[in-house]
Scaffold this motif. Structure first.
Motif, short mmCIF file in Angstrom:
data_model
loop_
_atom_site.label_atom_id
_atom_site.label_comp_id
_atom_site.label_asym_id
_atom_site.label_seq_id
_atom_site.Cartn_x
_atom_site.Cartn_y
_atom_site.Cartn_z
N PHE A 1 0.93 -1.24 0.03
CA PHE A 1 -0.19 -0.20 0.03
C PHE A 1 0.84 1.19 0.01
O PHE A 1 0.54 2.14 0.83
CB PHE A 1 -0.99 -0.05 1.03
N PHE A 2 1.65 1.15 -0.71
CA PHE A 2 2.67 2.42 -1.05
C PHE A 2 2.99 2.55 -2.60
O PHE A 2 3.08 1.52 -3.26
CB PHE A 2 3.95 2.45 -0.21
N SER A 3 3.60 3.71 -3.08
CA SER A 3 3.83 3.96 -4.30
C SER A 3 4.87 4.89 -4.15
O SER A 3 5.45 5.65 -3.20
CB SER A 3 2.52 4.41 -5.00
N ALA A 4 5.58 5.15 -5.62
CA ALA A 4 6.48 6.15 -5.59
C ALA A 4 6.19 7.67 -4.98
O ALA A 4 5.01 8.01 -5.38
CB ALA A 4 6.99 6.39 -7.12
N GLY A 5 7.00 8.17 -4.51
CA GLY A 5 6.89 9.50 -3.82
C GLY A 5 6.37 9.34 -2.20
O GLY A 5 6.58 10.32 -1.81
N ASP A 6 6.06 8.01 -1.76
CA ASP A 6 5.55 8.06 -0.40
C ASP A 6 6.76 8.27 0.48
O ASP A 6 7.79 7.66 0.11
CB ASP A 6 4.70 6.74 -0.30
N ILE A 7 6.46 8.72 1.52
CA ILE A 7 7.29 9.08 2.79
C ILE A 7 7.04 8.47 3.74
O ILE A 7 5.68 8.46 4.35
CB ILE A 7 7.82 10.46 2.90
N GLY A 8 7.78 7.64 4.71
CA GLY A 8 7.40 7.02 5.78
C GLY A 8 8.39 6.25 6.70
O GLY A 8 9.32 6.44 6.35
N ILE A 9 8.10 5.45 7.45
CA ILE A 9 8.97 4.58 8.52
C ILE A 9 9.12 3.14 7.65
O ILE A 9 7.90 2.64 7.64
CB ILE A 9 8.39 4.49 9.63
N LEU A 10 9.99 2.90 7.29
CA LEU A 10 10.18 1.57 6.55
C LEU A 10 10.98 0.78 7.31
O LEU A 10 12.10 0.97 8.02
CB LEU A 10 11.25 1.85 5.21
N ARG A 11 10.35 -0.48 7.57
CA ARG A 11 11.09 -1.56 8.31
C ARG A 11 11.43 -2.67 7.28
O ARG A 11 10.69 -3.06 6.41
CB ARG A 11 10.16 -2.13 9.29
N TYR A 12 12.84 -3.07 7.33
CA TYR A 12 13.08 -3.99 6.58
C TYR A 12 14.21 -4.96 7.11
O TYR A 12 15.05 -4.41 7.94
CB TYR A 12 13.76 -3.31 5.21
N GLN A 13 14.51 -6.16 6.70
CA GLN A 13 15.29 -6.95 7.19
C GLN A 13 16.09 -7.41 5.89
O GLN A 13 15.55 -8.26 5.07
CB GLN A 13 14.83 -8.08 7.83
N GLY A 14 17.32 -7.20 5.88
CA GLY A 14 18.09 -7.56 4.68
C GLY A 14 17.83 -6.73 3.56
O GLY A 14 18.03 -5.64 3.47
N ILE A 15 17.26 -7.46 2.44
CA ILE A 15 16.87 -6.51 1.45
C ILE A 15 15.32 -6.80 1.35
O ILE A 15 14.62 -6.63 0.27
CB ILE A 15 17.34 -6.91 0.05
N THR A 16 14.54 -7.46 2.41
CA THR A 16 13.27 -7.57 2.46
C THR A 16 12.51 -6.52 3.14
O THR A 16 12.67 -6.23 4.19
CB THR A 16 12.92 -8.77 2.86
N ILE A 17 11.35 -5.98 2.53
CA ILE A 17 10.61 -4.88 3.31
C ILE A 17 9.62 -5.71 4.09
O ILE A 17 8.83 -6.47 3.58
CB ILE A 17 9.74 -3.91 2.27
N LEU A 18 9.50 -5.47 5.34
CA LEU A 18 8.58 -6.04 6.21
C LEU A 18 7.11 -5.22 6.51
O LEU A 18 6.33 -5.78 6.62
CB LEU A 18 9.22 -6.25 7.76
N SER A 19 7.63 -3.87 6.50
CA SER A 19 6.22 -2.96 6.69
C SER A 19 6.66 -1.43 6.08
O SER A 19 7.94 -1.00 6.19
CB SER A 19 5.95 -2.89 8.10
#
Length: 92
Positions: A64-82
Protein backbone atom coordinates in the motif's frame (compact mmCIF):
# COMPACT_ATOMS: atom_id res chain seq x y z
CA UNK A 1 5.09 -31.10 -11.18
CA UNK A 2 8.84 -31.45 -10.71
CA UNK A 3 9.41 -27.95 -12.11
CA UNK A 4 6.82 -26.47 -9.72
CA UNK A 5 8.53 -28.13 -6.75
CA UNK A 6 11.92 -26.80 -7.90
CA UNK A 7 10.57 -23.25 -8.27
CA UNK A 8 8.87 -23.39 -4.85
CA UNK A 9 12.10 -24.70 -3.23
CA UNK A 10 14.19 -21.91 -4.74
CA UNK A 11 11.60 -19.31 -3.70
CA UNK A 12 11.56 -20.70 -0.15
CA UNK A 13 15.34 -20.48 0.25
CA UNK A 14 15.51 -16.97 -1.23
CA UNK A 15 12.77 -15.80 1.14
CA UNK A 16 14.49 -17.46 4.11
CA UNK A 17 17.89 -15.88 3.32
CA UNK A 18 17.08 -12.60 5.15
CA UNK A 19 15.64 -14.18 8.33
CA UNK A 20 18.99 -14.15 10.19
CA UNK A 21 19.78 -10.52 9.39
CA UNK A 22 18.98 -7.57 11.69
CA UNK A 23 15.74 -5.61 11.32
CA UNK A 24 16.05 -1.87 10.66
CA UNK A 25 13.40 0.83 10.94
CA UNK A 26 14.13 4.20 9.41
CA UNK A 27 12.50 7.08 7.57
CA UNK A 28 12.61 6.58 3.83
CA UNK A 29 11.13 7.71 0.54
CA UNK A 30 9.92 5.27 -2.10
CA UNK A 31 11.61 6.50 -5.28
CA UNK A 32 10.20 4.04 -7.78
CA UNK A 33 8.72 0.63 -8.36
CA UNK A 34 11.36 -1.23 -10.35
CA UNK A 35 9.49 -4.40 -11.21
CA UNK A 36 6.57 -6.46 -10.02
CA UNK A 37 5.93 -10.15 -10.58
CA UNK A 38 3.39 -12.51 -9.14
CA UNK A 39 5.59 -13.31 -6.13
CA UNK A 40 8.13 -10.47 -5.73
CA UNK A 41 7.98 -6.69 -6.07
CA UNK A 42 11.18 -4.60 -6.21
CA UNK A 43 11.42 -0.96 -5.10
CA UNK A 44 14.15 1.67 -5.06
CA UNK A 45 14.13 3.55 -1.74
CA UNK A 46 16.13 6.50 -0.41
CA UNK A 47 16.91 7.02 3.26
CA UNK A 48 17.36 10.35 5.05
CA UNK A 49 21.14 10.05 4.86
CA UNK A 50 20.95 9.83 1.05
CA UNK A 51 21.67 6.11 0.85
CA UNK A 52 19.64 4.23 -1.75
CA UNK A 53 18.74 0.55 -1.69
CA UNK A 54 16.84 -1.81 -3.93
CA UNK A 55 14.44 -3.69 -1.64
CA UNK A 56 11.88 -6.39 -2.30
CA UNK A 57 8.54 -7.48 -0.93
CA UNK A 58 7.16 -10.99 -1.19
CA UNK A 59 3.60 -9.67 -1.08
CA UNK A 60 3.45 -7.28 -4.06
CA UNK A 61 -0.34 -7.53 -4.28
CA UNK A 62 -0.69 -6.33 -0.65
CA UNK A 63 1.64 -3.31 -0.88
CA UNK A 64 0.00 0.00 0.00
CA UNK A 65 2.71 2.45 -1.00
CA UNK A 66 3.87 3.95 -4.26
CA UNK A 67 6.58 6.19 -5.72
CA UNK A 68 6.88 9.43 -3.77
CA UNK A 69 5.53 8.09 -0.48
CA UNK A 70 7.53 8.92 2.66
CA UNK A 71 7.33 7.06 5.93
CA UNK A 72 8.91 4.64 8.34
CA UNK A 73 10.27 1.62 6.53
CA UNK A 74 11.03 -1.63 8.39
CA UNK A 75 13.24 -4.01 6.48
CA UNK A 76 15.39 -7.05 7.09
CA UNK A 77 18.28 -7.68 4.72
CA UNK A 78 16.72 -6.63 1.43
CA UNK A 79 13.15 -7.58 2.33
CA UNK A 80 10.55 -4.94 3.20
CA UNK A 81 8.62 -5.95 6.32
CA UNK A 82 6.34 -2.92 6.62
CA UNK A 83 5.90 0.71 5.59
CA UNK A 84 3.99 3.30 7.62
CA UNK A 85 3.17 6.42 5.59
CA UNK A 86 3.51 9.73 7.37
CA UNK A 87 2.33 13.27 6.85
CA UNK A 88 5.60 15.10 7.47
CA UNK A 89 7.46 17.61 5.29
CA UNK A 90 9.20 16.10 2.25
CA UNK A 91 12.76 14.82 2.52
CA UNK A 92 15.28 17.13 0.81
Amino acid sequence: AGFAILVWTIFYFIKKSDKNKPVFATRAKILEKITDTLFVGWYLVEFENGERLKLRTFEPRKVFFSAGDIGILRYQGITILSFQKENRPPMR
